[in-house]
Design an enzyme around this catalytic site. Structure first.
Site, PDB file in Angstrom:
ATOM      1  N   ARG A 102       0.854  -1.193   0.225  1.00  0.00           N
ATOM      2  CA  ARG A 102       0.034   0.163   0.041  1.00  0.00           C
ATOM      3  C   ARG A 102       0.992   1.319  -0.017  1.00  0.00           C
ATOM      4  O   ARG A 102       1.912   1.135   0.403  1.00  0.00           O
ATOM      5  CB  ARG A 102      -0.756   0.158   1.222  1.00  0.00           C
ATOM      6  CG  ARG A 102      -2.008  -1.273   1.186  1.00  0.00           C
ATOM      7  CD  ARG A 102      -2.635  -0.995   2.632  1.00  0.00           C
ATOM      8  NE  ARG A 102      -3.598  -2.431   2.434  1.00  0.00           N
ATOM      9  CZ  ARG A 102      -3.589  -3.514   3.364  1.00  0.00           C
ATOM     10  NH1 ARG A 102      -2.190  -3.807   3.884  1.00  0.00           N
ATOM     11  NH2 ARG A 102      -4.224  -4.312   3.227  1.00  0.00           N
TER      12      ARG A 102
ATOM     13  N   LYS B 113      -2.008  -3.000   7.850  1.00  0.00           N
ATOM     14  CA  LYS B 113      -3.020  -2.581   8.682  1.00  0.00           C
ATOM     15  C   LYS B 113      -3.152  -3.509   9.870  1.00  0.00           C
ATOM     16  O   LYS B 113      -2.780  -4.717   9.930  1.00  0.00           O
ATOM     17  CB  LYS B 113      -4.450  -2.910   7.817  1.00  0.00           C
ATOM     18  CG  LYS B 113      -4.635  -1.906   6.929  1.00  0.00           C
ATOM     19  CD  LYS B 113      -6.035  -2.015   6.035  1.00  0.00           C
ATOM     20  CE  LYS B 113      -6.145  -1.070   4.926  1.00  0.00           C
ATOM     21  NZ  LYS B 113      -7.541  -1.225   4.339  1.00  0.00           N
TER      22      LYS B 113
ATOM     23  N   HIS C  31      -2.692   2.929  -5.709  1.00  0.00           N
ATOM     24  CA  HIS C  31      -3.260   1.670  -5.313  1.00  0.00           C
ATOM     25  C   HIS C  31      -3.538   0.833  -6.535  1.00  0.00           C
ATOM     26  O   HIS C  31      -3.789  -0.363  -6.613  1.00  0.00           O
ATOM     27  CB  HIS C  31      -4.618   1.938  -4.562  1.00  0.00           C
ATOM     28  CG  HIS C  31      -5.076   0.995  -3.754  1.00  0.00           C
ATOM     29  ND1 HIS C  31      -4.532   0.714  -2.597  1.00  0.00           N
ATOM     30  CD2 HIS C  31      -6.241   0.041  -3.496  1.00  0.00           C
ATOM     31  CE1 HIS C  31      -5.142  -0.244  -1.812  1.00  0.00           C
ATOM     32  NE2 HIS C  31      -6.094  -0.474  -2.285  1.00  0.00           N
TER      33      HIS C  31
ATOM     34  N   ARG D 251      -0.994  -1.485  -7.140  1.00  0.00           N
ATOM     35  CA  ARG D 251      -1.155  -2.732  -6.432  1.00  0.00           C
ATOM     36  C   ARG D 251      -2.215  -3.496  -6.866  1.00  0.00           C
ATOM     37  O   ARG D 251      -1.923  -4.907  -6.859  1.00  0.00           O
ATOM     38  CB  ARG D 251      -1.812  -2.288  -4.809  1.00  0.00           C
ATOM     39  CG  ARG D 251      -2.178  -3.123  -3.966  1.00  0.00           C
ATOM     40  CD  ARG D 251      -2.470  -2.437  -2.343  1.00  0.00           C
ATOM     41  NE  ARG D 251      -3.195  -3.395  -1.523  1.00  0.00           N
ATOM     42  CZ  ARG D 251      -2.557  -4.152  -0.711  1.00  0.00           C
ATOM     43  NH1 ARG D 251      -1.549  -4.218  -0.576  1.00  0.00           N
ATOM     44  NH2 ARG D 251      -3.548  -4.982   0.128  1.00  0.00           N
TER      45      ARG D 251
ATOM     46  N   HIS E 289      -4.006  -9.052   2.998  1.00  0.00           N
ATOM     47  CA  HIS E 289      -5.425  -9.430   3.334  1.00  0.00           C
ATOM     48  C   HIS E 289      -5.707 -10.205   4.193  1.00  0.00           C
ATOM     49  O   HIS E 289      -5.321 -11.428   4.588  1.00  0.00           O
ATOM     50  CB  HIS E 289      -6.250  -9.890   1.983  1.00  0.00           C
ATOM     51  CG  HIS E 289      -6.050  -8.772   1.011  1.00  0.00           C
ATOM     52  ND1 HIS E 289      -6.338  -9.355  -0.462  1.00  0.00           N
ATOM     53  CD2 HIS E 289      -5.920  -7.317   0.891  1.00  0.00           C
ATOM     54  CE1 HIS E 289      -6.248  -8.160  -1.311  1.00  0.00           C
ATOM     55  NE2 HIS E 289      -5.940  -6.941  -0.250  1.00  0.00           N
TER      56      HIS E 289
ATOM     57  N   TYR F 174      -9.422 -10.323  -7.242  1.00  0.00           N
ATOM     58  CA  TYR F 174      -8.498 -10.197  -8.462  1.00  0.00           C
ATOM     59  C   TYR F 174      -8.737 -11.182  -9.377  1.00  0.00           C
ATOM     60  O   TYR F 174      -8.302 -11.545 -10.736  1.00  0.00           O
ATOM     61  CB  TYR F 174      -7.084 -10.256  -7.931  1.00  0.00           C
ATOM     62  CG  TYR F 174      -6.781  -9.041  -6.908  1.00  0.00           C
ATOM     63  CD1 TYR F 174      -6.891  -7.675  -7.863  1.00  0.00           C
ATOM     64  CD2 TYR F 174      -6.780  -9.052  -5.761  1.00  0.00           C
ATOM     65  CE1 TYR F 174      -6.706  -6.571  -7.197  1.00  0.00           C
ATOM     66  CE2 TYR F 174      -6.502  -7.768  -5.026  1.00  0.00           C
ATOM     67  CZ  TYR F 174      -6.451  -6.555  -5.689  1.00  0.00           C
ATOM     68  OH  TYR F 174      -6.334  -5.551  -5.087  1.00  0.00           O
TER      69      TYR F 174
END
Length: 302
Positions: A154, A178, A248, A251, A274, A283
């Site tokens: 990110r 995150k 992004h 990414r 994730h 994806y």
């Protein structure tokens, strides 16, 4: 009402940071949503948060829908309200959580726009040509774009990198993602060469406030996400047939190209950081959608 609840909002922000590990950016988004809710409540004559009822929350979301707010915005604000009111109940600030039956519109599932592999190559080739001049910022931009595309990290993770987070002996980067979750992400030889070229000229930008930051701005401070976005948009502007994506988008492109190249879905999940495999599965839809478009363009009986 907002002034009276300044201490409450501060306590909620501390909870998000210390107990839930939310980033500063995420905390700012949560607090903005709750300020919006409290301002709306004040306009309705509600003076204390324990006076909020499910009907008030629904009216708040309905007013946003009537004003043309995007479904994603409404869904995010509903989630913020649920988090805030659940915390308020658990800490004894309200007797009961009025958001338990609050239902927000589902986010529309938009397939992310991505670069084709040839477009990604053209973008990075252009960055390499620009880096041949005497401007260290152009060398930095090439290294940032190579690392973004190679690793799929990110933009906030890129900006937060320190020099020691990059292991050039193993071609991996240590990323704090995150929820303060650390992961190790590989990158390739082109990214390593671009990073080495940047580190060779980085001393020319080092200043009093540089610290260990990997990427620096022209004034010697740690690069911020806006500078990264600006670099990506500016370089893409020279490729008229490519979509105008931000970091992004690189990414998204990295994830899509990994899957198109035969990478395992769980490996891509690990690389992207994730929490849920369902997030990564979008994806696979992107790849199928691209396959379908190519088929329809190429096959005479598509």
């Amino acid at each position: 009402m907002l002034e009276r609840h300044a201490e409450l909002l501060h306590a909620f922000s501390r909870h998000l940071g210390a107990e839930r590990g939310r980033s500063q950016h995420t905390r700012r988004a949560y607090l903005g949503d709750i300020r919006h809710l409290l301002a709306f409540a004040g306009e309705q004559g509600i003076q204390q948060i324990d006076e909020l009822r499910i009907g008030d929350l629904r009216s708040w979301l309905g007013a946003q829908a009537d004003a043309g707010a995007a479904r994603a915005t409404i869904a995010r604000r509903a989630a913020s309200a649920r988090t805030f009111l659940r915390w308020a109940e658990h800490t004894g600030r309200i007797a009961a959580d009025p958001s338990l039956r609050l239902v927000a519109p589902k986010r529309q599932a938009h397939l992310p726009e991505v670069l084709r592999q040839g477009e990604a190559t053209a973008l990075l080739d252009l960055a390499a040509v620009r880096a041949d001049d005497d401007d260290p910022i152009h060398v930095r931009d090439r290294a940032m774009l190579e690392l973004l595309y190679a690793s799929g990290i990110r933009v906030g993770e890129l900006a937060a990198l320190d020099i020691d987070d990059v292991d050039r002996s193993q071609d991996v980067v240590r990323v704090m993602g995150k929820g303060s979750k650390e992961r190790i992400v590989p990158f390739g030889a082109p990214a390593r060469r671009a990073i080495e070229a940047w580190l060779a000229v980085r001393p020319r930008l080092v200043g009093e406030h540089s610290g260990p930051a990997l990427f620096l701005g022209r004034r010697g401070r740690r690069v911020d996400t806006r500078q990264v976005r600006s670099a990506v948009h500016e370089l893409l502007s020279h490729l008229p047939d490519a979509p105008d994506l931000g970091p992004h988008g690189l990414r998204h492109s990295a994830a899509t190209h990994l899957l198109e190249g035969g990478a395992d879905l769980r490996m891509v999940q690990e690389i992207l950081g994730h929490a849920s495999l369902a997030t990564t599965q979008i994806y696979t839809h992107v790849s199928v959608d691209r396959l379908r478009r190519s088929y329809e363009q190429a096959h005479p009986r598509a």
